[in-house]
Design a protein around this motif. Structure first.
Motif, PDB file in Angstrom:
ATOM      1  N   LYS A 107       0.844  -1.196   0.000  1.00  0.00           N
ATOM      2  CA  LYS A 107       0.000   0.000   0.000  1.00  0.00           C
ATOM      3  C   LYS A 107       0.880   1.246   0.000  1.00  0.00           C
ATOM      4  O   LYS A 107       1.944   1.260   0.613  1.00  0.00           O
ATOM      5  N   VAL A 108       0.396   2.274  -0.682  1.00  0.00           N
ATOM      6  CA  VAL A 108       1.033   3.589  -0.644  1.00  0.00           C
ATOM      7  C   VAL A 108       0.012   4.589  -0.142  1.00  0.00           C
ATOM      8  O   VAL A 108      -1.108   4.667  -0.659  1.00  0.00           O
ATOM      9  N   GLU A 109       0.403   5.323   0.891  1.00  0.00           N
ATOM     10  CA  GLU A 109      -0.401   6.438   1.379  1.00  0.00           C
ATOM     11  C   GLU A 109       0.367   7.722   1.100  1.00  0.00           C
ATOM     12  O   GLU A 109       1.585   7.791   1.342  1.00  0.00           O
ATOM     13  N   ALA A 110      -0.322   8.730   0.617  1.00  0.00           N
ATOM     14  CA  ALA A 110       0.369   9.979   0.293  1.00  0.00           C
ATOM     15  C   ALA A 110      -0.570  11.156   0.450  1.00  0.00           C
ATOM     16  O   ALA A 110      -1.785  11.046   0.212  1.00  0.00           O
ATOM     17  N   GLN A 111       0.019  12.270   0.843  1.00  0.00           N
ATOM     18  CA  GLN A 111      -0.648  13.567   0.838  1.00  0.00           C
ATOM     19  C   GLN A 111       0.225  14.512   0.037  1.00  0.00           C
ATOM     20  O   GLN A 111       1.412  14.690   0.346  1.00  0.00           O
ATOM     21  N   ILE A 112      -0.346  15.113  -1.003  1.00  0.00           N
ATOM     22  CA  ILE A 112       0.405  15.934  -1.958  1.00  0.00           C
ATOM     23  C   ILE A 112      -0.220  17.321  -1.981  1.00  0.00           C
ATOM     24  O   ILE A 112      -1.425  17.459  -2.258  1.00  0.00           O
ATOM     25  N   LEU A 113       0.573  18.333  -1.696  1.00  0.00           N
ATOM     26  CA  LEU A 113       0.072  19.701  -1.647  1.00  0.00           C
ATOM     27  C   LEU A 113       0.850  20.557  -2.634  1.00  0.00           C
ATOM     28  O   LEU A 113       2.053  20.769  -2.479  1.00  0.00           O
ATOM     29  N   LEU A 114       0.156  21.044  -3.667  1.00  0.00           N
ATOM     30  CA  LEU A 114       0.759  21.901  -4.680  1.00  0.00           C
ATOM     31  C   LEU A 114       0.473  23.365  -4.368  1.00  0.00           C
ATOM     32  O   LEU A 114      -0.675  23.730  -4.084  1.00  0.00           O
ATOM     33  N   ASP A 115       1.504  24.188  -4.448  1.00  0.00           N
ATOM     34  CA  ASP A 115       1.352  25.632  -4.323  1.00  0.00           C
ATOM     35  C   ASP A 115       1.070  26.195  -5.712  1.00  0.00           C
ATOM     36  O   ASP A 115       1.968  26.307  -6.549  1.00  0.00           O
ATOM     37  N   ALA A 116      -0.204  26.532  -5.957  1.00  0.00           N
ATOM     38  CA  ALA A 116      -0.598  27.024  -7.274  1.00  0.00           C
ATOM     39  C   ALA A 116      -0.196  28.470  -7.505  1.00  0.00           C
ATOM     40  O   ALA A 116      -0.217  28.942  -8.638  1.00  0.00           O
ATOM     41  N   GLY A 117       0.172  29.175  -6.425  1.00  0.00           N
ATOM     42  CA  GLY A 117       0.404  30.603  -6.572  1.00  0.00           C
ATOM     43  C   GLY A 117      -0.908  31.349  -6.617  1.00  0.00           C
ATOM     44  O   GLY A 117      -1.940  30.873  -6.136  1.00  0.00           O
ATOM     45  N   ALA A 118      -0.899  32.527  -7.207  1.00  0.00           N
ATOM     46  CA  ALA A 118      -2.041  33.432  -7.092  1.00  0.00           C
ATOM     47  C   ALA A 118      -3.253  33.012  -7.909  1.00  0.00           C
ATOM     48  O   ALA A 118      -4.383  33.387  -7.567  1.00  0.00           O
ATOM     49  N   TYR A 119      -3.043  32.247  -8.983  1.00  0.00           N
ATOM     50  CA  TYR A 119      -4.165  31.925  -9.876  1.00  0.00           C
ATOM     51  C   TYR A 119      -4.151  30.441 -10.236  1.00  0.00           C
ATOM     52  O   TYR A 119      -3.135  29.753 -10.113  1.00  0.00           O
ATOM     53  N   ALA A 120      -5.302  29.967 -10.686  1.00  0.00           N
ATOM     54  CA  ALA A 120      -5.465  28.528 -10.910  1.00  0.00           C
ATOM     55  C   ALA A 120      -4.600  28.012 -12.048  1.00  0.00           C
ATOM     56  O   ALA A 120      -4.004  26.927 -11.947  1.00  0.00           O
ATOM     57  N   ASP A 121      -4.542  28.758 -13.148  1.00  0.00           N
ATOM     58  CA  ASP A 121      -3.774  28.342 -14.316  1.00  0.00           C
ATOM     59  C   ASP A 121      -4.031  26.865 -14.630  1.00  0.00           C
ATOM     60  O   ASP A 121      -5.169  26.461 -14.793  1.00  0.00           O
ATOM     61  N   THR A 122      -2.978  26.046 -14.685  1.00  0.00           N
ATOM     62  CA  THR A 122      -3.130  24.631 -15.048  1.00  0.00           C
ATOM     63  C   THR A 122      -2.974  23.713 -13.841  1.00  0.00           C
ATOM     64  O   THR A 122      -2.708  22.518 -13.996  1.00  0.00           O
ATOM     65  N   SER A 123      -3.160  24.248 -12.638  1.00  0.00           N
ATOM     66  CA  SER A 123      -2.882  23.473 -11.433  1.00  0.00           C
ATOM     67  C   SER A 123      -3.762  22.243 -11.300  1.00  0.00           C
ATOM     68  O   SER A 123      -3.331  21.212 -10.770  1.00  0.00           O
TER      69      SER A 123
END
Length: 771
Positions: free
Chosen positions: A312-328
């Protein structure tokens, strides 16, 4: 001036490429030389910064000095009154849509009431001299009420929203198998990936020319001209057909050319002044104006049995999109889907979030999403191997994915997935020789020839990593491209809006036509939005979709050419072949040259290529979201000074799944470039941001790898197992080396130092070993 007046130095995709020389090798599988190679190597190839037009004005952009602030007043009177200033524009001068965006329309052309990131455009000026424009920008008075910036993505969930849509861009809760399963061996890790900039050597530039119909033509290095046109037209309050985007020479592109960083101020100023307007941004503005790789925080827990099989793999992934959504949202889908890597994992619990902050905007950069998770899951594999007492490469070999296995999204891997073979190839490759402990070999020290350090403090490490990327758009993206092939006598012309960004599409298009039609002289026409759309130049799209469209159009022309000959001899066109410039029948009765058959004829055909559809991920992260995948294995050999923390990458060895080699030299060049970009992400490239403010946005502080930094590169094996659903069977080449090499380098540093190495780029203190 109008669009009918002269614009000089229009590059390719602004000019047709010169024809291939018949003495050169040609057709698919050969190393046909790019038609623009000589001009680029000599420095005579024209780019957008070289454009000029009669009556030219110069633009400059005022950018916000705060990452978060409320705008209480903008006074442009002093700037507008300066001699030589022709126009000043702000948000009040935007006649159409107030905001724009490729996925979410949340970004203003100019900040209206609130500044959301450092360097956000506030106003723009057109003047008769670039110095005048810059002075006028400095004379614009803006009153700000400075606000507390949200710069920690972990705190963005509870912070006051920086945008009306809130701070959460997307959450993907992937659930696969039994979430309650636990392994006999469990390892945990926390990983941080820094902000890598695309860092184009050629900074952004462009020229806008007003049209008689009230529209505008924009000449710039766009990689997706039709989307640029549509978004710009909406902001200008115009119909799309009133805006024309002409693609100039692109000095490389890895995602940064997808932003409307200069198109909007240029177009607005050109329409307001009635004159052509040019903007060539400074290096500092280039760093501030385009999107960067998403900084990412990753928490992992891997479960395995005592034999090293992943459970099993457990993960929490947090992306910093910056000020706008763009392609996040797209980047997050890739990160979550590939969070377990190219390994068989029967159970997974993965949560991914992308959040808005007051940091610089993030967007497409080669290998987006996949690169960040690769560094993390490969770090976990090293930890797991250490816990089990296994060789890290052997642990990987026990878990590799193959065709027919399932991703944690539930999608079956139907494409060739020779992951085990790739790993074996790099494991079996000879290792580079060890440096001798002598003064003559001091230059081999990680610190370089002038670096302080002692050979006795240098430790060598070897690390392995596996990774994958998806090709084309995902989650239901309608991928389509259109191409036209015309033949007039012995000369063929390809018209397709696929932009040549350095990935080699223009050369590939020539090779396809040479292969299908047996014609030596092939031109690739300039790119503009008068042509049907071909989509953005990312994720190997143009090799697959646009190359497929060129092939189909060329085959239609081939049928037109062969039908009269076949009818004359009472046979079908399938019994005729074209090779080495000759048309021959299966029985040898018909034999003529292609040039003779084409004499006095003009043939043409238009065709589209549209791959099979995909679907969005559902509420549990399940779905057939990807068209196809590409894989690679990298072995890194590093020397580390364990007292100073300095690192020298001695060699990067790669084995890659390429489907089919269409141009050997281009494939080698793209792999070497990708590995070098990955080297930068691993060791040197980090755009420093303190409380939302970009520090030292220049090439002095932002350290790109140079030729002196590049290691020996060994391409051990290229596996040509054709993907049956791809035109020519070829796969994306450029992105996967970027994804895998940082993880391999980190693994090698772990091996050399025994340190955890959980951050990219690797800081010197992470490699120092205390006696």
């Amino acid at each position: 001036m109008t669009s009918g007046d002269a614009v000089t130095a229009t590059p390719a995709g602004g000019t047709p490429l010169p024809p291939a020389v018949s003495a050169e090798p040609h057709g698919l599988g050969t190393s046909l030389r790019p038609a623009d190679a000589l001009a680029k190597s000599q420095g005579t190839f024209p780019y957008a910064a070289d454009l000029w037009a009669e009556g030219l004005l110069w633009a400059a952009v005022l950018r916000a000095p705060h990452p978060h602030a409320r705008i209480t007043a903008i006074d442009t009177e002093q700037a507008a009154a300066m001699p030589g200033v022709r126009s000043v524009v702000t948000h009040e001068d935007v006649p159409g849509d107030a905001t724009h965006g490729r996925t979410v329309a949340d970004r203003p052309a100019f900040a209206r009431d609130v500044v959301r990131h450092y360097g956000e455009p506030i106003a723009a000026v057109a003047a008769d001299h670039p110095d005048t424009a810059r002075l006028a920008v400095a004379a614009i008075a803006v009153e700000y009420e400075v606000l507390e910036p949200v710069t920690d993505p972990e705190k963005a969930f509870e912070a006051d929203p920086i945008h009306p849509d809130g701070n959460l861009v997307r959450h993907i809760p992937l659930r696969y198998g039994d979430p309650e399963v636990t392994g006999e061996v469990v390892v945990e890790g926390l990983y941080r990936i820094g902000r890598q900039d695309p860092a184009p050597i050629g900074a952004e530039a462009g020229l806008a020319v007003p049209r008689p119909d009230g529209g505008v033509e924009i000449y710039t290095a766009s990689t997706d001209p039709h989307t640029d046109r549509d978004l710009a037209a909406a902001c200008f309050g115009l119909r799309p057909e009133q805006v024309k985007v002409v693609v100039t020479g692109v000095p490389g592109a890895m995602g940064d050319r997808e932003d409307l960083s200069i198109q909007l101020p240029l177009g607005l100023l050109a329409m307001k002044t009635g004159c052509p307007v040019k903007l060539a941004v400074s290096r500092e503005e280039s760093f501030l104006g385009h999107a960067h790789r998403h900084p990412t925080l990753l928490r992992y827990r891997h479960h395995a049995d005592s034999g090293g099989k992943l459970l099993k793999v457990e993960a929490q992934i947090l992306l910093d999109a910056g000020a706008y959504a763009d392609t996040s949202a797209e980047v997050l889908a890739a990160a979550v889907s590939f969070a377990a890597g190219p390994y068989v994992v029967p159970h997974a619990v993965i949560d991914g979030w992308a959040v808005r902050t007051n940091n610089p905007p993030s967007g497409h950069v080669r290998g987006e999403g996949a690169m960040q998770v690769c560094a993390a899951y490969e770090g976990q594999m090293d930890k797991l191997a250490a816990q089990l007492g296994l060789d890290p490469a052997e642990l990987r070999a026990r878990n590799v994915m193959a065709t027919g296995d399932l991703l944690p999204t539930g999608q079956t891997v139907t494409c060739p997935a020779p992951v085990g073979e790739l790993l074996r190839a790099v494991r079996e490759a000879p290792l580079p020789a060890l440096p001798k402990d002598s003064p003559a070999a001091d230059w081999l020290l990680p610190g370089g020839p002038e670096g302080a350090g002692e050979p006795s403090a240098v430790r060598r490490g070897v690390g392995h990593a596996l990774g994958m990327v998806h090709m084309l758009g995902a989650e239901g993206t309608d991928e389509v491209s259109t191409a036209t092939v015309k033949v007039n006598g012995p000369v063929a012309t390809v018209m397709c809006a696929a932009v040549e960004t350095g990935q080699g599409f223009a050369t590939l298009a020539r090779q396809i036509v040479q292969e299908v039609l047996g014609v030596d002289e092939v031109y690739v026409a300039s790119v503009d939005t008068d042509q049907p759309p071909a989509g953005p130049g990312a994720r190997g799209r143009h090799t697959w979709v646009s190359g497929g469209a060129v092939e189909r159009a060329a085959k239609m022309v081939r049928t037109q050419l062969l039908q009269p000959l076949a009818a004359k001899f009472g046979m079908s066109t399938e019994l005729l072949s074209i090779a080495d410039g000759k048309i021959t029948s299966y029985d040898g009765v018909l034999s003529t040259t292609v040039v003779e058959a084409l004499e006095g004829k003009e043939l043409w055909a238009t065709a589209q290529c549209r791959p099979h559809p995909t679907e969005p991920l559902d509420d549990t992260g399940q779905g057939d979201a990807f068209v196809s995948l590409a894989f690679a294995a990298v072995r890194a050999v590093v020397d580390v000074d364990i007292e100073l923390g300095s690192i020298r990458v001695v060699e990067l060895a790669i084995a890659q799944d390429v489907g089919r080699v269409l141009n050997p030299e281009q494939v080698r060049g793209r792999i070497e470039a990708g590995l070098t970009q990955g080297l930068g992400a691993a060791l040197t490239e980090h755009l420093r941001v303190a409380r939302g403010v970009v520090r030292h946005p220049d090439f002095t502080a932002y350290a790109l790898p140079t030729a002196l930094d590049a290691p020996a590169i060994r391409i051990v094996k290229l596996i040509e197992e054709r993907d049956v659903v791809a035109p020519f069977g070829a796969k994306s080449v450029s992105a996967v080396p970027v994804v895998v090499s940082p993880a391999a380098i980190a693994s090698a540093v772990r091996a050399a130092t025994g340190r955890p190495v959980n951050r990219l780029p690797i800081r010197p203190q992470a490699a120092v070993t205390t006696p």
